[in-house]
Scaffold this motif. Structure first.
Motif, PDB file in Angstrom:
ATOM      1  N   ARG A 272       7.484  -0.625  -5.780  1.00 27.16           N
ATOM      2  CA  ARG A 272       7.446  -0.813  -4.313  1.00 27.16           C
ATOM      3  C   ARG A 272       7.130  -2.276  -4.055  1.00 27.16           C
ATOM      4  NH1 ARG A 272       4.510   2.661   0.365  1.00 27.16           N
ATOM      5  NH2 ARG A 272       6.317   3.951  -0.125  1.00 27.16           N
TER       6      ARG A 272
ATOM      7  N   PRO B 289       7.758  10.835   7.946  1.00 26.58           N
ATOM      8  CA  PRO B 289       7.493  10.463   6.545  1.00 26.58           C
ATOM      9  C   PRO B 289       6.011  10.255   6.264  1.00 26.58           C
ATOM     10  CG  PRO B 289       8.363   8.586   7.762  1.00 26.58           C
ATOM     11  CD  PRO B 289       8.440   9.770   8.694  1.00 26.58           C
ATOM     12  N   LEU B 290       5.200  10.085   7.308  1.00 26.10           N
ATOM     13  CA  LEU B 290       3.771   9.761   7.195  1.00 26.10           C
ATOM     14  C   LEU B 290       3.599   8.423   6.445  1.00 26.10           C
ATOM     15  CD1 LEU B 290       2.315  13.300   6.325  1.00 26.10           C
ATOM     16  CD2 LEU B 290       2.549  12.260   8.594  1.00 26.10           C
ATOM     17  N   PRO B 291       2.540   7.679   6.629  1.00 24.66           N
ATOM     18  CA  PRO B 291       1.408   8.016   7.473  1.00 24.66           C
ATOM     19  C   PRO B 291       1.780   7.980   8.953  1.00 24.66           C
ATOM     20  CG  PRO B 291       1.188   5.754   6.712  1.00 24.66           C
ATOM     21  CD  PRO B 291       2.381   6.335   6.014  1.00 24.66           C
TER      22      PRO B 291
ATOM     23  N   PRO C  10       0.815  -1.216   0.000  1.00 24.28           N
ATOM     24  CA  PRO C  10       0.000   0.000   0.000  1.00 24.28           C
ATOM     25  C   PRO C  10       0.849   1.268   0.000  1.00 24.28           C
ATOM     26  CG  PRO C  10      -0.702  -1.520   1.726  1.00 24.28           C
ATOM     27  CD  PRO C  10       0.576  -2.065   1.172  1.00 24.28           C
ATOM     28  N   SER C  11       0.287   2.328  -0.578  1.00 22.04           N
ATOM     29  CA  SER C  11       0.969   3.624  -0.595  1.00 22.04           C
ATOM     30  C   SER C  11      -0.048   4.712  -0.911  1.00 22.04           C
ATOM     31  CB  SER C  11       2.050   3.634  -1.679  1.00 22.04           C
ATOM     32  OG  SER C  11       2.540   4.941  -1.882  1.00 22.04           O
ATOM     33  N   THR C  12       0.116   5.851  -0.298  1.00 21.92           N
ATOM     34  CA  THR C  12      -0.631   7.041  -0.714  1.00 21.92           C
ATOM     35  C   THR C  12       0.341   8.065  -1.305  1.00 21.92           C
ATOM     36  OG1 THR C  12      -2.362   6.702   0.911  1.00 21.92           O
ATOM     37  CG2 THR C  12      -2.115   8.938   0.071  1.00 21.92           C
ATOM     38  N   ARG C  13       1.269   8.563  -0.472  1.00 21.80           N
ATOM     39  CA  ARG C  13       2.171   9.631  -0.897  1.00 21.80           C
ATOM     40  C   ARG C  13       3.058   9.245  -2.077  1.00 21.80           C
ATOM     41  NH1 ARG C  13       0.657  10.412   3.819  1.00 21.80           N
ATOM     42  NH2 ARG C  13       0.816   8.163   3.792  1.00 21.80           N
ATOM     43  N   THR C  14       3.748   8.125  -1.941  1.00 20.95           N
ATOM     44  CA  THR C  14       4.769   7.800  -2.938  1.00 20.95           C
ATOM     45  C   THR C  14       4.118   7.556  -4.297  1.00 20.95           C
ATOM     46  OG1 THR C  14       5.963   6.771  -1.133  1.00 20.95           O
ATOM     47  CG2 THR C  14       6.792   6.356  -3.343  1.00 20.95           C
TER      48      THR C  14
ATOM     49  N   GLN D  36      11.942   8.796  -0.677  1.00 19.38           N
ATOM     50  CA  GLN D  36      11.515   9.523   0.529  1.00 19.38           C
ATOM     51  C   GLN D  36      12.714  10.307   1.066  1.00 19.38           C
ATOM     52  OE1 GLN D  36       8.409   9.752   2.179  1.00 19.38           O
ATOM     53  NE2 GLN D  36       9.472  11.331   3.361  1.00 19.38           N
TER      54      GLN D  36
ATOM     55  N   HIS E 112      14.159   3.425   1.368  1.00 20.02           N
ATOM     56  CA  HIS E 112      13.108   4.210   0.685  1.00 20.02           C
ATOM     57  C   HIS E 112      13.807   5.455   0.136  1.00 20.02           C
ATOM     58  CE1 HIS E 112       9.409   5.907  -0.465  1.00 20.02           C
ATOM     59  NE2 HIS E 112       8.695   5.766   0.640  1.00 20.02           N
TER      60      HIS E 112
END
Ligand code: CP
Length: 308
Positions: A101, A262-264, A48-52, A132, A129
Protein backbone atom coordinates in the motif's frame (compact mmCIF):
# COMPACT_ATOMS: atom_id res chain seq x y z
CA UNK A 1 4.38 -14.71 -12.88
CA UNK A 2 0.88 -13.44 -12.11
CA UNK A 3 0.57 -10.15 -10.19
CA UNK A 4 -2.54 -8.34 -9.00
CA UNK A 5 -2.10 -4.58 -9.27
CA UNK A 6 -5.45 -3.99 -11.02
CA UNK A 7 -8.59 -6.10 -11.33
CA UNK A 8 -8.06 -6.68 -15.05
CA UNK A 9 -4.95 -8.73 -14.18
CA UNK A 10 -7.55 -11.50 -13.86
CA UNK A 11 -10.03 -12.23 -16.65
CA UNK A 12 -13.75 -12.05 -15.86
CA UNK A 13 -13.93 -15.85 -15.73
CA UNK A 14 -10.85 -16.05 -13.47
CA UNK A 15 -12.46 -13.46 -11.18
CA UNK A 16 -15.69 -15.45 -10.99
CA UNK A 17 -13.75 -18.61 -10.25
CA UNK A 18 -11.83 -16.76 -7.49
CA UNK A 19 -15.15 -15.64 -5.97
CA UNK A 20 -16.42 -19.22 -6.07
CA UNK A 21 -13.21 -20.41 -4.40
CA UNK A 22 -13.58 -17.67 -1.73
CA UNK A 23 -17.17 -18.82 -1.16
CA UNK A 24 -16.00 -22.43 -0.64
CA UNK A 25 -13.31 -21.28 1.81
CA UNK A 26 -15.82 -19.11 3.70
CA UNK A 27 -18.22 -22.04 4.00
CA UNK A 28 -15.50 -24.50 5.06
CA UNK A 29 -16.18 -26.66 1.99
CA UNK A 30 -12.41 -27.01 1.42
CA UNK A 31 -9.40 -27.53 3.67
CA UNK A 32 -6.74 -24.85 3.36
CA UNK A 33 -4.82 -25.06 6.65
CA UNK A 34 -1.11 -25.88 5.98
CA UNK A 35 -1.49 -25.08 2.28
CA UNK A 36 1.21 -22.40 2.49
CA UNK A 37 3.27 -23.84 5.36
CA UNK A 38 6.69 -22.17 5.43
CA UNK A 39 5.73 -19.38 3.04
CA UNK A 40 6.07 -15.71 3.90
CA UNK A 41 4.17 -12.63 2.80
CA UNK A 42 5.86 -9.20 2.98
CA UNK A 43 3.24 -6.65 4.00
CA UNK A 44 4.61 -3.19 3.12
CA UNK A 45 2.24 -0.44 4.22
CA UNK A 46 3.33 3.15 3.55
CA UNK A 47 -0.18 4.39 4.45
CA UNK A 48 -2.42 3.64 7.46
CA UNK A 49 -4.71 0.62 7.27
CA UNK A 50 -6.79 -1.55 9.56
CA UNK A 51 -8.92 -3.84 7.37
CA UNK A 52 -6.61 -4.45 4.44
CA UNK A 53 -3.48 -5.08 6.48
CA UNK A 54 -5.19 -7.26 9.10
CA UNK A 55 -7.19 -9.23 6.56
CA UNK A 56 -4.09 -10.03 4.50
CA UNK A 57 -2.25 -11.16 7.64
CA UNK A 58 -5.26 -13.17 8.78
CA UNK A 59 -5.62 -14.71 5.30
CA UNK A 60 -1.93 -15.71 5.19
CA UNK A 61 -2.14 -17.23 8.71
CA UNK A 62 -5.26 -19.20 7.78
CA UNK A 63 -3.40 -20.67 4.80
CA UNK A 64 -0.53 -21.77 7.06
CA UNK A 65 1.92 -19.02 6.03
CA UNK A 66 3.35 -16.10 7.98
CA UNK A 67 3.79 -12.35 7.53
CA UNK A 68 6.76 -10.00 7.74
CA UNK A 69 6.75 -6.28 6.98
CA UNK A 70 6.01 -2.82 8.30
CA UNK A 71 2.85 -0.84 8.96
CA UNK A 72 4.09 2.71 8.45
CA UNK A 73 6.81 4.39 6.44
CA UNK A 74 8.22 5.91 9.65
CA UNK A 75 9.24 2.46 10.90
CA UNK A 76 11.04 1.39 7.71
CA UNK A 77 14.24 2.50 6.02
CA UNK A 78 12.27 4.78 3.68
CA UNK A 79 12.54 7.15 6.67
CA UNK A 80 16.31 7.07 6.01
CA UNK A 81 15.78 7.75 2.32
CA UNK A 82 15.58 4.22 0.89
CA UNK A 83 13.78 4.10 -2.44
CA UNK A 84 10.66 2.04 -3.09
CA UNK A 85 12.58 0.15 -5.78
CA UNK A 86 15.27 -0.95 -3.30
CA UNK A 87 12.71 -1.81 -0.61
CA UNK A 88 10.89 -4.09 -3.05
CA UNK A 89 14.14 -5.76 -4.14
CA UNK A 90 14.98 -6.37 -0.48
CA UNK A 91 11.52 -7.77 0.36
CA UNK A 92 11.77 -10.09 -2.67
CA UNK A 93 14.81 -11.75 -1.07
CA UNK A 94 12.79 -12.83 1.96
CA UNK A 95 9.18 -13.23 0.89
CA UNK A 96 7.16 -15.40 -1.50
CA UNK A 97 4.62 -12.62 -2.08
CA UNK A 98 4.53 -8.83 -1.58
CA UNK A 99 1.49 -6.77 -0.57
CA UNK A 100 2.04 -3.03 -1.06
CA UNK A 101 0.00 0.00 0.00
CA UNK A 102 1.48 3.32 -1.06
CA UNK A 103 0.28 6.93 -1.45
CA UNK A 104 1.79 7.30 -4.95
CA UNK A 105 -0.27 6.25 -7.95
CA UNK A 106 2.88 5.07 -9.73
CA UNK A 107 4.04 2.82 -6.86
CA UNK A 108 2.69 -0.49 -8.30
CA UNK A 109 4.57 0.08 -11.57
CA UNK A 110 7.83 0.79 -9.73
CA UNK A 111 7.26 -2.27 -7.56
CA UNK A 112 6.46 -4.50 -10.54
CA UNK A 113 9.73 -3.50 -12.18
CA UNK A 114 11.70 -4.51 -9.08
CA UNK A 115 9.90 -7.52 -7.62
CA UNK A 116 10.89 -11.10 -8.31
CA UNK A 117 7.84 -12.46 -6.46
CA UNK A 118 4.09 -11.89 -7.06
CA UNK A 119 2.91 -8.39 -6.12
CA UNK A 120 -0.52 -7.32 -4.84
CA UNK A 121 -1.63 -3.67 -4.87
CA UNK A 122 -3.32 -2.94 -1.54
CA UNK A 123 -4.19 0.63 -2.57
CA UNK A 124 -2.19 3.22 -4.53
CA UNK A 125 -3.07 6.81 -3.73
CA UNK A 126 -6.42 7.93 -5.11
CA UNK A 127 -6.15 5.48 -8.00
CA UNK A 128 -7.16 1.86 -7.27
CA UNK A 129 -7.87 -0.62 -4.47
CA UNK A 130 -8.34 -3.88 -6.37
CA UNK A 131 -8.56 -6.26 -3.39
CA UNK A 132 -11.26 -4.10 -1.79
CA UNK A 133 -13.05 -4.57 -5.10
CA UNK A 134 -12.79 -8.36 -4.68
CA UNK A 135 -14.41 -7.98 -1.23
CA UNK A 136 -17.09 -5.75 -2.73
CA UNK A 137 -17.74 -8.13 -5.65
CA UNK A 138 -18.06 -11.06 -3.26
CA UNK A 139 -20.53 -9.12 -1.12
CA UNK A 140 -22.63 -8.22 -4.16
CA UNK A 141 -22.45 -11.72 -5.65
CA UNK A 142 -23.32 -13.47 -2.38
CA UNK A 143 -26.42 -11.28 -2.02
CA UNK A 144 -27.57 -10.62 -5.59
CA UNK A 145 -26.21 -13.78 -7.32
CA UNK A 146 -25.08 -11.64 -10.26
CA UNK A 147 -22.58 -8.90 -11.12
CA UNK A 148 -24.47 -7.47 -14.08
CA UNK A 149 -27.80 -5.77 -14.72
CA UNK A 150 -27.50 -3.86 -11.44
CA UNK A 151 -28.04 -0.19 -10.56
CA UNK A 152 -25.40 1.14 -8.18
CA UNK A 153 -25.55 4.54 -6.49
CA UNK A 154 -22.19 5.82 -5.25
CA UNK A 155 -22.12 8.79 -2.86
CA UNK A 156 -19.42 10.78 -1.11
CA UNK A 157 -15.87 11.44 -2.24
CA UNK A 158 -15.89 10.08 -5.78
CA UNK A 159 -12.78 11.98 -6.84
CA UNK A 160 -10.27 10.61 -4.33
CA UNK A 161 -12.14 7.41 -3.33
CA UNK A 162 -10.05 4.64 -4.90
CA UNK A 163 -12.51 1.92 -3.91
CA UNK A 164 -15.12 3.59 -6.13
CA UNK A 165 -12.74 3.85 -9.11
CA UNK A 166 -11.73 0.20 -8.81
CA UNK A 167 -15.24 -1.17 -8.36
CA UNK A 168 -16.81 0.85 -11.19
CA UNK A 169 -14.04 -0.13 -13.64
CA UNK A 170 -14.43 -3.75 -12.66
CA UNK A 171 -18.23 -3.74 -12.97
CA UNK A 172 -17.89 -2.31 -16.49
CA UNK A 173 -16.29 -5.64 -17.46
CA UNK A 174 -19.39 -7.52 -16.27
CA UNK A 175 -21.63 -5.32 -18.39
CA UNK A 176 -25.12 -3.89 -18.34
CA UNK A 177 -24.75 -2.09 -15.00
CA UNK A 178 -26.13 1.43 -14.42
CA UNK A 179 -24.47 3.96 -12.14
CA UNK A 180 -25.60 7.06 -10.24
CA UNK A 181 -22.80 9.19 -8.82
CA UNK A 182 -23.75 11.58 -6.02
CA UNK A 183 -21.18 14.18 -5.00
CA UNK A 184 -20.56 17.91 -4.81
CA UNK A 185 -18.90 19.45 -7.86
CA UNK A 186 -15.48 19.40 -6.19
CA UNK A 187 -15.59 15.62 -5.65
CA UNK A 188 -17.06 14.30 -8.90
CA UNK A 189 -15.63 11.17 -10.54
CA UNK A 190 -12.33 11.72 -12.38
CA UNK A 191 -12.51 12.59 -16.10
CA UNK A 192 -10.69 9.37 -16.99
CA UNK A 193 -13.50 7.31 -15.41
CA UNK A 194 -16.21 9.47 -17.03
CA UNK A 195 -14.58 8.90 -20.43
CA UNK A 196 -14.46 5.14 -19.82
CA UNK A 197 -18.17 5.13 -18.92
CA UNK A 198 -19.01 7.12 -22.03
CA UNK A 199 -16.85 5.03 -24.34
CA UNK A 200 -18.48 1.82 -23.11
CA UNK A 201 -21.99 3.28 -23.69
CA UNK A 202 -22.74 2.82 -20.00
CA UNK A 203 -25.83 4.48 -18.58
CA UNK A 204 -24.73 6.81 -15.78
CA UNK A 205 -25.98 9.90 -13.97
CA UNK A 206 -24.17 12.53 -11.91
CA UNK A 207 -26.34 14.03 -9.16
CA UNK A 208 -26.01 16.39 -6.21
CA UNK A 209 -28.36 14.67 -3.76
CA UNK A 210 -28.59 11.02 -2.76
CA UNK A 211 -32.39 11.23 -2.75
CA UNK A 212 -32.28 11.02 -6.58
CA UNK A 213 -30.53 7.64 -6.56
CA UNK A 214 -32.08 5.84 -3.60
CA UNK A 215 -35.20 4.05 -4.74
CA UNK A 216 -34.09 2.50 -8.01
CA UNK A 217 -30.74 1.34 -6.57
CA UNK A 218 -29.82 -2.29 -5.98
CA UNK A 219 -26.78 -1.07 -4.10
CA UNK A 220 -25.96 2.18 -2.32
CA UNK A 221 -22.21 2.50 -1.84
CA UNK A 222 -21.14 5.32 0.49
CA UNK A 223 -17.60 6.57 0.91
CA UNK A 224 -15.76 8.66 3.44
CA UNK A 225 -14.50 12.11 2.56
CA UNK A 226 -10.76 11.54 2.02
CA UNK A 227 -9.47 14.71 3.68
CA UNK A 228 -5.92 13.32 3.70
CA UNK A 229 -5.84 13.67 -0.10
CA UNK A 230 -7.52 17.08 -0.27
CA UNK A 231 -5.96 20.24 -1.63
CA UNK A 232 -5.91 23.13 0.89
CA UNK A 233 -8.93 24.84 -0.72
CA UNK A 234 -11.22 21.88 0.07
CA UNK A 235 -9.97 21.36 3.62
CA UNK A 236 -11.87 24.54 4.57
CA UNK A 237 -15.20 22.74 3.94
CA UNK A 238 -16.52 20.26 6.51
CA UNK A 239 -16.96 16.57 5.61
CA UNK A 240 -20.69 16.85 6.35
CA UNK A 241 -20.99 19.74 3.92
CA UNK A 242 -19.25 17.70 1.23
CA UNK A 243 -20.91 14.30 1.63
CA UNK A 244 -24.35 15.13 0.13
CA UNK A 245 -26.06 12.47 2.28
CA UNK A 246 -27.20 14.75 5.10
CA UNK A 247 -30.87 13.80 4.78
CA UNK A 248 -30.26 10.08 4.22
CA UNK A 249 -32.14 8.05 6.85
CA UNK A 250 -32.48 4.27 7.53
CA UNK A 251 -36.16 4.47 6.54
CA UNK A 252 -35.11 5.67 3.07
CA UNK A 253 -33.64 2.25 2.22
CA UNK A 254 -35.75 -0.20 0.23
CA UNK A 255 -35.81 -3.77 1.59
CA UNK A 256 -33.73 -5.20 -1.29
CA UNK A 257 -31.14 -2.44 -1.48
CA UNK A 258 -27.69 -3.33 -0.15
CA UNK A 259 -25.96 -0.60 1.84
CA UNK A 260 -22.20 -0.86 1.34
CA UNK A 261 -19.18 1.14 2.54
CA UNK A 262 -15.48 0.19 2.35
CA UNK A 263 -14.86 1.67 5.84
CA UNK A 264 -13.46 3.40 7.78
CA UNK A 265 -16.55 5.57 8.03
CA UNK A 266 -17.05 9.22 8.79
CA UNK A 267 -20.18 11.20 9.52
CA UNK A 268 -21.81 9.95 6.30
CA UNK A 269 -22.74 6.59 7.87
CA UNK A 270 -24.24 6.96 11.37
CA UNK A 271 -24.34 3.82 13.54
CA UNK A 272 -28.14 3.79 13.42
CA UNK A 273 -27.79 2.08 10.01
CA UNK A 274 -25.83 -0.85 11.49
CA UNK A 275 -28.87 -2.82 12.70
CA UNK A 276 -30.50 -2.89 9.26
CA UNK A 277 -30.45 -6.21 7.37
CA UNK A 278 -29.49 -4.17 4.29
CA UNK A 279 -26.26 -2.97 5.97
CA UNK A 280 -23.46 -5.08 4.43
CA UNK A 281 -20.29 -3.19 5.36
CA UNK A 282 -19.12 -5.67 8.00
CA UNK A 283 -19.81 -8.48 5.53
CA UNK A 284 -17.47 -6.67 3.13
CA UNK A 285 -14.82 -6.82 5.88
CA UNK A 286 -15.45 -10.56 6.43
CA UNK A 287 -15.53 -11.46 2.74
CA UNK A 288 -12.34 -9.44 2.22
CA UNK A 289 -10.38 -12.06 4.13
CA UNK A 290 -11.75 -14.98 2.09
CA UNK A 291 -11.30 -13.19 -1.23
CA UNK A 292 -7.69 -12.38 -0.26
CA UNK A 293 -7.09 -16.03 0.74
CA UNK A 294 -8.27 -17.14 -2.69
CA UNK A 295 -6.08 -14.49 -4.34
CA UNK A 296 -2.95 -15.42 -2.37
CA UNK A 297 -3.48 -19.11 -3.23
CA UNK A 298 -3.87 -18.28 -6.90
CA UNK A 299 -0.78 -16.04 -7.19
CA UNK A 300 1.43 -18.48 -5.27
CA UNK A 301 0.19 -21.40 -7.37
CA UNK A 302 1.16 -19.58 -10.58
CA UNK A 303 4.67 -18.71 -9.39
CA UNK A 304 7.74 -20.89 -9.75
CA UNK A 305 10.20 -19.40 -7.27
CA UNK A 306 13.94 -19.07 -7.88
CA UNK A 307 16.05 -20.55 -5.12
CA UNK A 308 16.85 -17.72 -2.72
N1 CP B 1 -11.26 -0.46 3.27
C1 CP B 1 -9.97 -0.24 3.58
O1 CP B 1 -9.09 -0.20 2.70
O2 CP B 1 -9.71 -0.03 4.90
P1 CP B 1 -8.27 0.18 5.54
O3 CP B 1 -7.75 1.51 5.00
O4 CP B 1 -8.46 0.18 7.00
O5 CP B 1 -7.38 -0.92 5.05
Amino acid sequence: MLNFTKNSDLSVSETLSLLRRAHSIANHDVTVLHELDGMQMASLFYEPSTRTRLSFASAMNALGGSTIGFESSSSASVAKGESLADTIRVASQYADLIVLRHPDISAPDIALANSSVPLINAGNGADLHPTQTLADLMTIYENKKTLSGLHLTFAGDLKYGRTVHSLVKELLRFGNNTFTFVSPDELRIPNELRTKLTNTNTLFYEEQSIQTGIHSADIIYLTRIQTERFPQSLIKKSPTELTQVENFKPTDLDANTLLMHPLPRGTELPREFDVLPQAKYFDQVKFGKYARMALIELLISKHTPNTK
